[in-house]
Design a protein around this motif. Structure first.
Motif, PDB file in Angstrom:
ATOM      1  N   GLN A 157      34.856 -41.521 -31.792  1.00 51.38           N
ATOM      2  CA  GLN A 157      34.461 -40.518 -30.793  1.00 51.38           C
ATOM      3  C   GLN A 157      35.379 -39.313 -30.953  1.00 51.38           C
ATOM      4  O   GLN A 157      36.583 -39.471 -31.100  1.00 51.38           O
ATOM      5  N   ILE A 158      34.767 -38.120 -30.946  1.00 53.23           N
ATOM      6  CA  ILE A 158      35.530 -36.890 -31.213  1.00 53.23           C
ATOM      7  C   ILE A 158      35.467 -35.965 -30.005  1.00 53.23           C
ATOM      8  O   ILE A 158      34.367 -35.737 -29.458  1.00 53.23           O
ATOM      9  N   TYR A 159      36.613 -35.460 -29.602  1.00 55.21           N
ATOM     10  CA  TYR A 159      36.689 -34.454 -28.529  1.00 55.21           C
ATOM     11  C   TYR A 159      37.433 -33.248 -29.089  1.00 55.21           C
ATOM     12  O   TYR A 159      38.535 -33.385 -29.622  1.00 55.21           O
ATOM     13  N   ASN A 160      36.812 -32.074 -28.982  1.00 54.06           N
ATOM     14  CA  ASN A 160      37.470 -30.856 -29.447  1.00 54.06           C
ATOM     15  C   ASN A 160      38.661 -30.509 -28.549  1.00 54.06           C
ATOM     16  O   ASN A 160      38.821 -31.078 -27.459  1.00 54.06           O
ATOM     17  N   ALA A 161      39.448 -29.533 -28.987  1.00 54.66           N
ATOM     18  CA  ALA A 161      40.629 -29.132 -28.216  1.00 54.66           C
ATOM     19  C   ALA A 161      40.257 -28.664 -26.803  1.00 54.66           C
ATOM     20  O   ALA A 161      41.062 -28.792 -25.878  1.00 54.66           O
ATOM     21  N   ASP A 162      39.054 -28.138 -26.630  1.00 53.97           N
ATOM     22  CA  ASP A 162      38.638 -27.687 -25.279  1.00 53.97           C
ATOM     23  C   ASP A 162      38.042 -28.827 -24.466  1.00 53.97           C
ATOM     24  O   ASP A 162      37.558 -28.599 -23.352  1.00 53.97           O
ATOM     25  N   GLY A 163      38.060 -30.050 -25.027  1.00 48.37           N
ATOM     26  CA  GLY A 163      37.562 -31.202 -24.273  1.00 48.37           C
ATOM     27  C   GLY A 163      36.094 -31.482 -24.498  1.00 48.37           C
ATOM     28  O   GLY A 163      35.563 -32.497 -24.028  1.00 48.37           O
ATOM     29  N   SER A 164      35.397 -30.595 -25.234  1.00 50.92           N
ATOM     30  CA  SER A 164      33.958 -30.817 -25.470  1.00 50.92           C
ATOM     31  C   SER A 164      33.751 -31.929 -26.499  1.00 50.92           C
ATOM     32  O   SER A 164      34.585 -32.150 -27.375  1.00 50.92           O
ATOM     33  N   VAL A 165      32.633 -32.621 -26.357  1.00 46.85           N
ATOM     34  CA  VAL A 165      32.316 -33.745 -27.249  1.00 46.85           C
ATOM     35  C   VAL A 165      31.665 -33.205 -28.516  1.00 46.85           C
ATOM     36  O   VAL A 165      30.820 -32.312 -28.455  1.00 46.85           O
ATOM     37  N   ALA A 166      32.084 -33.736 -29.667  1.00 45.58           N
ATOM     38  CA  ALA A 166      31.432 -33.394 -30.946  1.00 45.58           C
ATOM     39  C   ALA A 166      30.753 -34.639 -31.505  1.00 45.58           C
ATOM     40  O   ALA A 166      31.227 -35.757 -31.323  1.00 45.58           O
ATOM     41  N   GLU A 167      29.649 -34.419 -32.185  1.00 45.54           N
ATOM     42  CA  GLU A 167      28.863 -35.550 -32.691  1.00 45.54           C
ATOM     43  C   GLU A 167      29.479 -36.163 -33.950  1.00 45.54           C
ATOM     44  O   GLU A 167      29.287 -37.359 -34.225  1.00 45.54           O
ATOM     45  N   MET A 168      30.217 -35.347 -34.715  1.00 45.86           N
ATOM     46  CA  MET A 168      30.726 -35.834 -36.005  1.00 45.86           C
ATOM     47  C   MET A 168      31.912 -34.979 -36.427  1.00 45.86           C
ATOM     48  O   MET A 168      32.045 -33.831 -35.982  1.00 45.86           O
ATOM     49  N   CYS A 169      32.772 -35.541 -37.261  1.00 48.54           N
ATOM     50  CA  CYS A 169      33.944 -34.808 -37.766  1.00 48.54           C
ATOM     51  C   CYS A 169      34.254 -35.323 -39.167  1.00 48.54           C
ATOM     52  O   CYS A 169      34.631 -36.497 -39.327  1.00 48.54           O
ATOM     53  N   GLY A 170      34.091 -34.457 -40.167  1.00 42.80           N
ATOM     54  CA  GLY A 170      34.271 -34.897 -41.550  1.00 42.80           C
ATOM     55  C   GLY A 170      35.722 -35.190 -41.878  1.00 42.80           C
ATOM     56  O   GLY A 170      36.046 -36.245 -42.446  1.00 42.80           O
ATOM     57  N   ASN A 171      36.622 -34.269 -41.499  1.00 41.60           N
ATOM     58  CA  ASN A 171      38.045 -34.526 -41.763  1.00 41.60           C
ATOM     59  C   ASN A 171      38.522 -35.732 -40.952  1.00 41.60           C
ATOM     60  O   ASN A 171      39.308 -36.555 -41.435  1.00 41.60           O
ATOM     61  N   GLY A 172      37.989 -35.843 -39.744  1.00 43.19           N
ATOM     62  CA  GLY A 172      38.406 -36.947 -38.876  1.00 43.19           C
ATOM     63  C   GLY A 172      37.997 -38.307 -39.404  1.00 43.19           C
ATOM     64  O   GLY A 172      38.776 -39.269 -39.360  1.00 43.19           O
ATOM     65  N   ILE A 173      36.802 -38.380 -39.987  1.00 38.00           N
ATOM     66  CA  ILE A 173      36.329 -39.701 -40.431  1.00 38.00           C
ATOM     67  C   ILE A 173      37.091 -40.161 -41.665  1.00 38.00           C
ATOM     68  O   ILE A 173      37.323 -41.361 -41.853  1.00 38.00           O
ATOM     69  N   ARG A 174      37.545 -39.202 -42.487  1.00 35.04           N
ATOM     70  CA  ARG A 174      38.370 -39.593 -43.644  1.00 35.04           C
ATOM     71  C   ARG A 174      39.700 -40.165 -43.152  1.00 35.04           C
ATOM     72  O   ARG A 174      40.189 -41.191 -43.636  1.00 35.04           O
ATOM     73  N   CYS A 175      40.274 -39.515 -42.118  1.00 33.84           N
ATOM     74  CA  CYS A 175      41.555 -40.011 -41.567  1.00 33.84           C
ATOM     75  C   CYS A 175      41.356 -41.367 -40.895  1.00 33.84           C
ATOM     76  O   CYS A 175      42.226 -42.255 -40.995  1.00 33.84           O
ATOM     77  N   LEU A 176      40.198 -41.572 -40.243  1.00 35.80           N
ATOM     78  CA  LEU A 176      39.924 -42.876 -39.624  1.00 35.80           C
ATOM     79  C   LEU A 176      39.918 -43.970 -40.688  1.00 35.80           C
ATOM     80  O   LEU A 176      40.504 -45.047 -40.488  1.00 35.80           O
ATOM     81  N   GLY A 177      39.323 -43.692 -41.843  1.00 36.74           N
ATOM     82  CA  GLY A 177      39.299 -44.675 -42.926  1.00 36.74           C
ATOM     83  C   GLY A 177      40.702 -45.057 -43.369  1.00 36.74           C
ATOM     84  O   GLY A 177      41.032 -46.241 -43.537  1.00 36.74           O
TER      85      GLY A 177
END
Ligand SMILES: N[C@H](CCC[C@H](N)C(=O)O)C(=O)O
Length: 281
Positions: free
Chosen positions: A59-79
């Motif tokens: 689950q991704i939340y932007n710096a302003d608290g809004s929800v994002a559906e996907m994050c490419g850099n984030g999913i690589r770090c999750l792996g």
């Protein structure tokens, strides 16, 4: 609360393991954690948790608290996170996101994840699904006026919305002025991420990104993918492209065979920490 700080080419997030931590107000925490003076400092918050239909859930939340559906850099770090902390021994794994289930392929050297390939799904090009207000069914090289300035945009969704704008030079593009005006423009019902894109050659582009809910970031994985899809649609590049971002390079390919976009790049761990959460009320 325990957290990990990681980044993908400088696009940095705070990661919280929701197998062990309980979060009641993720949007509020995203704002608190992201503050680069009073918090930890990040482009947002990413929660790693269990999934009933994949190996993990992101689950991704932007710096302003809004929800994002996907994050490419984030999913690589999750792996990288789940493999190196022994939460899985798989080097091919699935992640449930609001954009759908995504597959990761980890490159491991001496128990360290050095590179991650992510399937970023099938790009969504229908204007009303991105969403972008348009009289056309797709948004390809379409004019948009921003405070009297006429630009041309191509719309692509990777689960999250993007408008790709071609510029002569990413270095001189006025991102600080155009970015927020585009992000909040009336033609984007769910706001928009904006990729200012310079064509270097048919296999190389430079991209700077103004992100929805995070301002300009050093890198954006879904943005890099959107820029490649738009460049193929406008016949400006081939389908496999080196994307040069401020924070570094990604390889993106929009494969004809399965109509799927693949993104390959690094993931970095910076530090683990503990933060005191102000009690609610
Ligand atoms: N700001 C984006 C989410 C983060 C995407 C980006 N950091 C990436 O690496 O894909 C949005 O609101 O859609």
């Amino acid at each position: 609360m325990k957290f990990a700080k990681m980044h993908g080419l400088g696009n940095d997030y705070v990661y919280v393991d929701c197998f062990t931590e309980r979060i009641s107000d993720p949007a509020g925490l995203a704002r608190l954690f992201s503050d680069r003076h009073k918090g930890i400092g990040s482009d947002g918050l990413i929660l790693i948790g269990p999934s009933g239909k994949a190996d993990f859930r992101m689950q991704i939340y932007n710096a302003d608290g809004s929800v994002a559906e996907m994050c490419g850099n984030g999913i690589r770090c999750l792996g990288k996170y789940v493999y190196e902390r022994g939460m899985t021994d798989k080097t091919e794994l699935t992640v449930e996101t609001l954009a759908g289930i995504r597959r990761l392929r980890l490159t491991v050297e001496d128990k360290t994840v050095t590179e991650v390939e992510a399937d970023m799904g099938i790009p969504i090009l229908k204007a009303d699904k991105i969403p972008i207000v348009s009289e056309h069914s797709m948004v390809v090289d379409e004019p948009i006026v921003v405070d009297g300035v006429m630009l041309r945009m191509t719309g692509v969704s990777l689960g999250n919305p993007h408008a790709v704008i071609y510029v002569q030079s990413v270095r001189t593009a006025d991102i600080g002025w155009l970015g927020p005006r585009l992000e909040h423009h009336g033609r984007f019902p769910r706001r928009i991420n904006v990729e200012f894109t310079e064509i270097i050659d048919r296999h190389t582009i430079s991209v700077r990104v103004w992100e929805r809910g995070a301002k300009e970031t050093l890198s954006c994985g879904t943005g890099a993918c959107a820029a490649v899809v738009a460049s193929v649609l406008n016949d400006l590049t081939e389908r496999r492209v080196r994307v040069k971002l401020t924070g570094g390079d990604l390889t993106v390919e929009w494969r004809e065979a399965d109509n799927t976009v693949y993104m390959t790049g690094p993931a970095a761990a910076v530090f683990d920490g503990v933060i005191n959460i102000p009690s609610a009320g």
